[in-house]
Design a protein around this motif. Structure first.
Motif, PDB file in Angstrom:
ATOM      1  N   ASN A  72       0.830  -1.204   0.000  1.00  0.00           N
ATOM      2  CA  ASN A  72       0.000   0.000   0.000  1.00  0.00           C
ATOM      3  C   ASN A  72       0.864   1.253   0.000  1.00  0.00           C
ATOM      4  N   GLU A  73       2.053   1.164   0.627  1.00  0.00           N
ATOM      5  CA  GLU A  73       2.964   2.302   0.650  1.00  0.00           C
ATOM      6  C   GLU A  73       3.406   2.720  -0.753  1.00  0.00           C
ATOM      7  N   THR A  74       3.443   1.763  -1.678  1.00  0.00           N
ATOM      8  CA  THR A  74       3.793   2.081  -3.055  1.00  0.00           C
ATOM      9  C   THR A  74       2.693   2.904  -3.713  1.00  0.00           C
ATOM     10  N   LYS A  80       1.282  10.672  -4.098  1.00  0.00           N
ATOM     11  CA  LYS A  80       2.063  11.865  -3.767  1.00  0.00           C
ATOM     12  C   LYS A  80       2.837  12.382  -4.982  1.00  0.00           C
ATOM     13  N   THR A  81       3.323  11.464  -5.801  1.00  0.00           N
ATOM     14  CA  THR A  81       4.066  11.841  -6.997  1.00  0.00           C
ATOM     15  C   THR A  81       3.163  12.555  -7.995  1.00  0.00           C
ATOM     16  N   LEU A 195       8.518   2.923   3.130  1.00  0.00           N
ATOM     17  CA  LEU A 195       9.210   1.686   3.493  1.00  0.00           C
ATOM     18  C   LEU A 195      10.727   1.819   3.361  1.00  0.00           C
ATOM     19  N   TYR A 196      11.174   2.774   2.555  1.00  0.00           N
ATOM     20  CA  TYR A 196      12.606   2.919   2.319  1.00  0.00           C
ATOM     21  C   TYR A 196      13.358   3.151   3.623  1.00  0.00           C
ATOM     22  N   SER A 202      15.150  -1.918  -2.008  1.00  0.00           N
ATOM     23  CA  SER A 202      14.652  -2.324  -3.328  1.00  0.00           C
ATOM     24  C   SER A 202      13.261  -2.895  -3.108  1.00  0.00           C
ATOM     25  N   ILE A 203      12.241  -2.180  -3.591  1.00  0.00           N
ATOM     26  CA  ILE A 203      10.856  -2.527  -3.255  1.00  0.00           C
ATOM     27  C   ILE A 203      10.126  -3.073  -4.464  1.00  0.00           C
ATOM     28  N   GLY A 204       9.656  -4.307  -4.343  1.00  0.00           N
ATOM     29  CA  GLY A 204       8.875  -4.929  -5.402  1.00  0.00           C
ATOM     30  C   GLY A 204       7.511  -5.323  -4.870  1.00  0.00           C
ATOM     31  N   CYS A 205       7.050  -6.502  -5.216  1.00  0.00           N
ATOM     32  CA  CYS A 205       5.770  -6.998  -4.711  1.00  0.00           C
ATOM     33  C   CYS A 205       5.891  -7.311  -3.220  1.00  0.00           C
TER      34      CYS A 205
END
Length: 242
Positions: A72-74, A80-81, A195-196, A202-205
């Protein structure tokens, strides 16, 4: 001056050394022809590029791949972007419903944990096939890849020929370090995935990503139950330079 083509990539790679990111983007975008696309997963590298590509919103098409299994953070940083850069239209590509249903019937909802082959098939359905649709007809593909990210990315150049997609792959952040990227994020107040700061570099699924332990490699949090190269297939194929 000759336009950028498959045949003169090495000439242009030599010209792009020791030039600022802003100037690299300006030079390349003025000297390419055809449809230019930028793929973002909303990681910090892609967020830096989004910031610098905003002035070129009439020249560059921006897209993202929604796998259906993201944090959800993605989605929050996606929102925001869009708010920070309203001139940029970010198109979303999704996996085919029939592919997902077939995979669930054959391997189960979380079948990607069963074997490397089943994990790669899930990545193929959710990422590679939608990417192929997004890149169809494009002549230049801008990515946020950095040489520092993994051993199999150290040999990259700014401009490469992607044989599989028959286009020029453009890696403007090639020589950026992680500290360089973080400095740009802080200087321009660029939104990043929350989450970073919790160790997800490195954020994926969501089912396939965990936070890093101290001292671990940048990609160690992706498919952590597997050994070997940490790639999903989007950038696995070797590019050629002429």
């Amino acid at each position: 001056m000759d336009k950028i083509t498959k045949e003169n990539l090495q000439y242009w790679n030599d010209k792009l050394n020791n030039i600022s990111l802003e100037n690299i983007l300006d030079i390349v975008l003025k000297n390419v022809e055809g449809r230019v696309v930028f793929s973002t997963s909303f990681g910090i590298e892609d967020q830096v590029l989004t910031h610098y590509l905003n002035p070129f919103h009439n020249k560059v098409e921006v897209f993202t791949l929604d796998t259906g299994r993201q944090f959800n953070e993605t989605y929050e940083v996606f929102q925001k972007t869009q708010s920070k850069y309203p001139n940029l239209t970010i198109k979303t590509y999704y996996p085919e419903e029939a592919d997902i249903q077939e995979y669930y019937q054959k391997s189960g909802v979380n079948g990607f944990y069963n074997s490397i082959e089943e994990r790669k098939q899930c990545c193929f359905i959710r990422k590679v096939k939608p990417l192929n649709r997004a890149l169809k007809g494009a002549s230049v593909w801008i990515t946020g890849l950095r040489a520092e990210q993994s051993a199999n990315r150290e040999s990259m150049q700014f401009l490469e020929w992607d044989e599989d997609h028959q286009l020029v792959k453009f890696n403007p952040l090639l020589h950026y370090t992680l500290k360089d990227v973080e400095a740009e994020i802080n200087e321009f107040n660029i939104p990043i995935n929350s989450l970073y700061k919790k160790g997800f570099l490195s954020i994926g699924c969501a089912p396939c990503t965990r936070a890093l332990e101290p001292g671990e490699d940048f990609r160690a949090g992706r498919w952590w139950w597997e050994d070997g190269k940490k790639e999903c297939g989007l950038h696995l194929h070797e590019s050629k330079n002429n």
